[in-house]
Enzyme design. Sequence first.
Site, PDB file in Angstrom:
ATOM      1  N   GLY A  10      -5.809  12.173  -3.325  1.00 47.80           N
ATOM      2  CA  GLY A  10      -4.427  12.527  -3.652  1.00 47.80           C
ATOM      3  C   GLY A  10      -4.373  13.589  -4.738  1.00 47.80           C
ATOM      4  O   GLY A  10      -5.392  14.147  -5.138  1.00 47.80           O
ATOM      5  N   PHE A  11      -3.175  13.818  -5.206  1.00 43.69           N
ATOM      6  CA  PHE A  11      -2.934  14.907  -6.168  1.00 43.69           C
ATOM      7  C   PHE A  11      -3.698  14.675  -7.483  1.00 43.69           C
ATOM      8  O   PHE A  11      -4.605  15.440  -7.846  1.00 43.69           O
ATOM      9  CB  PHE A  11      -1.422  15.019  -6.364  1.00 43.69           C
ATOM     10  CG  PHE A  11      -0.977  15.691  -7.609  1.00 43.69           C
ATOM     11  CD1 PHE A  11      -1.457  16.948  -7.949  1.00 43.69           C
ATOM     12  CD2 PHE A  11      -0.073  15.063  -8.459  1.00 43.69           C
ATOM     13  CE1 PHE A  11      -1.029  17.578  -9.119  1.00 43.69           C
ATOM     14  CE2 PHE A  11       0.358  15.676  -9.609  1.00 43.69           C
ATOM     15  CZ  PHE A  11      -0.133  16.926  -9.953  1.00 43.69           C
ATOM     16  N   ILE A  12      -3.403  13.600  -8.187  1.00 47.81           N
ATOM     17  CA  ILE A  12      -4.063  13.378  -9.482  1.00 47.81           C
ATOM     18  C   ILE A  12      -5.542  13.027  -9.258  1.00 47.81           C
ATOM     19  O   ILE A  12      -6.428  13.535  -9.947  1.00 47.81           O
ATOM     20  CB  ILE A  12      -3.367  12.252 -10.285  1.00 47.81           C
ATOM     21  CG1 ILE A  12      -1.910  12.633 -10.581  1.00 47.81           C
ATOM     22  CG2 ILE A  12      -4.117  11.977 -11.591  1.00 47.81           C
ATOM     23  CD1 ILE A  12      -1.112  11.565 -11.320  1.00 47.81           C
ATOM     24  N   ASP A  31     -10.012   6.491  -0.077  1.00 47.33           N
ATOM     25  CA  ASP A  31      -8.652   6.972   0.224  1.00 47.33           C
ATOM     26  C   ASP A  31      -8.384   6.787   1.713  1.00 47.33           C
ATOM     27  O   ASP A  31      -9.261   7.043   2.541  1.00 47.33           O
ATOM     28  CB  ASP A  31      -8.530   8.457  -0.156  1.00 47.33           C
ATOM     29  CG  ASP A  31      -7.084   8.890  -0.363  1.00 47.33           C
ATOM     30  OD1 ASP A  31      -6.757   9.340  -1.475  1.00 47.33           O
ATOM     31  OD2 ASP A  31      -6.288   8.787   0.605  1.00 47.33           O
ATOM     32  N   LEU A  76      -5.858   4.690  -8.523  1.00 48.07           N
ATOM     33  CA  LEU A  76      -4.708   5.581  -8.339  1.00 48.07           C
ATOM     34  C   LEU A  76      -4.051   5.397  -6.976  1.00 48.07           C
ATOM     35  O   LEU A  76      -2.956   5.905  -6.744  1.00 48.07           O
ATOM     36  CB  LEU A  76      -5.168   7.041  -8.462  1.00 48.07           C
ATOM     37  CG  LEU A  76      -5.587   7.504  -9.862  1.00 48.07           C
ATOM     38  CD1 LEU A  76      -6.432   8.768  -9.756  1.00 48.07           C
ATOM     39  CD2 LEU A  76      -4.373   7.754 -10.732  1.00 48.07           C
ATOM     40  N   THR A  95       1.337  -2.117  -0.598  1.00 43.15           N
ATOM     41  CA  THR A  95       0.201  -1.290  -1.040  1.00 43.15           C
ATOM     42  C   THR A  95       0.029  -1.378  -2.550  1.00 43.15           C
ATOM     43  O   THR A  95      -1.077  -1.554  -3.061  1.00 43.15           O
ATOM     44  CB  THR A  95       0.454   0.194  -0.658  1.00 43.15           C
ATOM     45  OG1 THR A  95       0.702   0.254   0.745  1.00 43.15           O
ATOM     46  CG2 THR A  95      -0.726   1.070  -1.020  1.00 43.15           C
ATOM     47  N   ALA A 117      -3.361   2.917 -12.877  1.00 46.09           N
ATOM     48  CA  ALA A 117      -2.303   3.935 -12.993  1.00 46.09           C
ATOM     49  C   ALA A 117      -0.944   3.280 -12.836  1.00 46.09           C
ATOM     50  O   ALA A 117      -0.632   2.701 -11.799  1.00 46.09           O
ATOM     51  CB  ALA A 117      -2.487   5.000 -11.920  1.00 46.09           C
ATOM     52  N   TYR A 148       9.718  -0.003  -6.794  1.00 47.61           N
ATOM     53  CA  TYR A 148       8.511   0.672  -7.285  1.00 47.61           C
ATOM     54  C   TYR A 148       8.275   0.318  -8.749  1.00 47.61           C
ATOM     55  O   TYR A 148       7.161   0.024  -9.177  1.00 47.61           O
ATOM     56  CB  TYR A 148       8.671   2.184  -7.115  1.00 47.61           C
ATOM     57  CG  TYR A 148       7.506   3.000  -7.606  1.00 47.61           C
ATOM     58  CD1 TYR A 148       6.320   3.044  -6.873  1.00 47.61           C
ATOM     59  CD2 TYR A 148       7.581   3.719  -8.790  1.00 47.61           C
ATOM     60  CE1 TYR A 148       5.242   3.798  -7.321  1.00 47.61           C
ATOM     61  CE2 TYR A 148       6.516   4.478  -9.248  1.00 47.61           C
ATOM     62  CZ  TYR A 148       5.345   4.520  -8.503  1.00 47.61           C
ATOM     63  OH  TYR A 148       4.285   5.259  -8.950  1.00 47.61           O
ATOM     64  N   LYS A 152       4.999  -1.667 -10.101  1.00 45.81           N
ATOM     65  CA  LYS A 152       4.120  -1.106 -11.132  1.00 45.81           C
ATOM     66  C   LYS A 152       4.090  -2.013 -12.363  1.00 45.81           C
ATOM     67  O   LYS A 152       3.053  -2.169 -13.005  1.00 45.81           O
ATOM     68  CB  LYS A 152       4.568   0.314 -11.504  1.00 45.81           C
ATOM     69  CG  LYS A 152       4.177   1.359 -10.457  1.00 45.81           C
ATOM     70  CD  LYS A 152       2.656   1.517 -10.397  1.00 45.81           C
ATOM     71  CE  LYS A 152       2.201   2.512  -9.349  1.00 45.81           C
ATOM     72  NZ  LYS A 152       0.729   2.564  -9.214  1.00 45.81           N
TER      73      LYS A 152
END
Length: 332
Positions: A10-12, A31, A76, A95, A117, A148, A152
């Site tokens: 992914g991005f990060i 991933d 992440l 997830t 994260a 979300y 988290k």
Amino acid sequence: MRVLITGGAGFIGSHLSDAMIRDGHHVAVLDDLSTGSVRNLSSVADHASFQFVEGSVLDAPLVSRLIGSADAVVHLAAAVGVRLIVDEPLRSMHTNLRGTENVLEAASGHLPRVLIASSSEVYGKSRELLHEDSDRLLGPTTVDRWSYSVAKSVSEIYAFAYWREFGVPTVVTRFFNTVGPRQTGAYGMVVPRLVAQALLGEDLTVYGDGTQTRSFCHVADVVRAQIALLEFPAAVGQVYNVGSNDQLTILDLAHRILNITGSSSSIRLVPFTETFGPLFEDVPRRSADTSKLENLLGWEPKFGIDDIIEDVMGAALEGDPGMLLGRTPVSR
Ligand code: UDP
């Protein structure tokens, strides 16, 4: 170190993989490529110290096997982005909750350092300057966005509990609007979206009246903080904000993007209901108090918002700006 990065395509995660390989570590990425892409890993893919495993954090035996040979884990892998959360709340919660539980359960075997994260979304719609012990303010459970935030928050609580009850050395990072090259705007994420719209000569879609604020942090600064936290024993059992306190309105952001890209696009105000339906709430203000991280590591962001816009624009021009809007399918 042998590091497992879940969500590393992914991005990060892909920027973290690049940096950790550069620093001489061994990196394994897990991933499922649901929102990430192997293209993000092109600079490390052929490196002898790099391994890519296509699979899900929901596959507990796989997670357990991979964590069994890791000195450190950066978790992440998650469903991220307001668009995705609103469209698929159940899959996102599953997830984000089960994935974290699998990682921590597997880590309770041989106790690698685990970075979990989390997100500034845990603070909800509080208007304060947010420090780690701030009270949280969430809207009703009928508004999908908050699912979300709750997922988290529960992930964080798992992390603290696994540290206290099983001795898993966990560190929680709360990311505030991390931005940079490789971030897709397909699931929300205002900066890649507005930059792509500016480059394509389309209207910049500013939701609501544009007076809501965010503080954006360059992914390179975020990765620097993650690596330092991973290596710093005193961070264990703690939560850290990772972000910027340089707050600006989304309208101001749109104007800066128009200036920097030299675009003649217009700004169009779009009611939230038009994009997200009747049951939606936005976060009106968000700015990070990062004094805890600064006191521990001397960390502060090096990049400002204009550097971020320039980097996102540069990367978009090398590829296809339409990809940032999720129009051109991202090849795996
Ligand atoms: N936003 C916007 N136009 C877009 C996408 C987002 O005006 O095309 C707004 C969004 O409503 C929010 C802010 O930009 O107020 C940041 O949105 P993003 O999805 O990037 O992050 P988050 O809301 O999770 O902070």
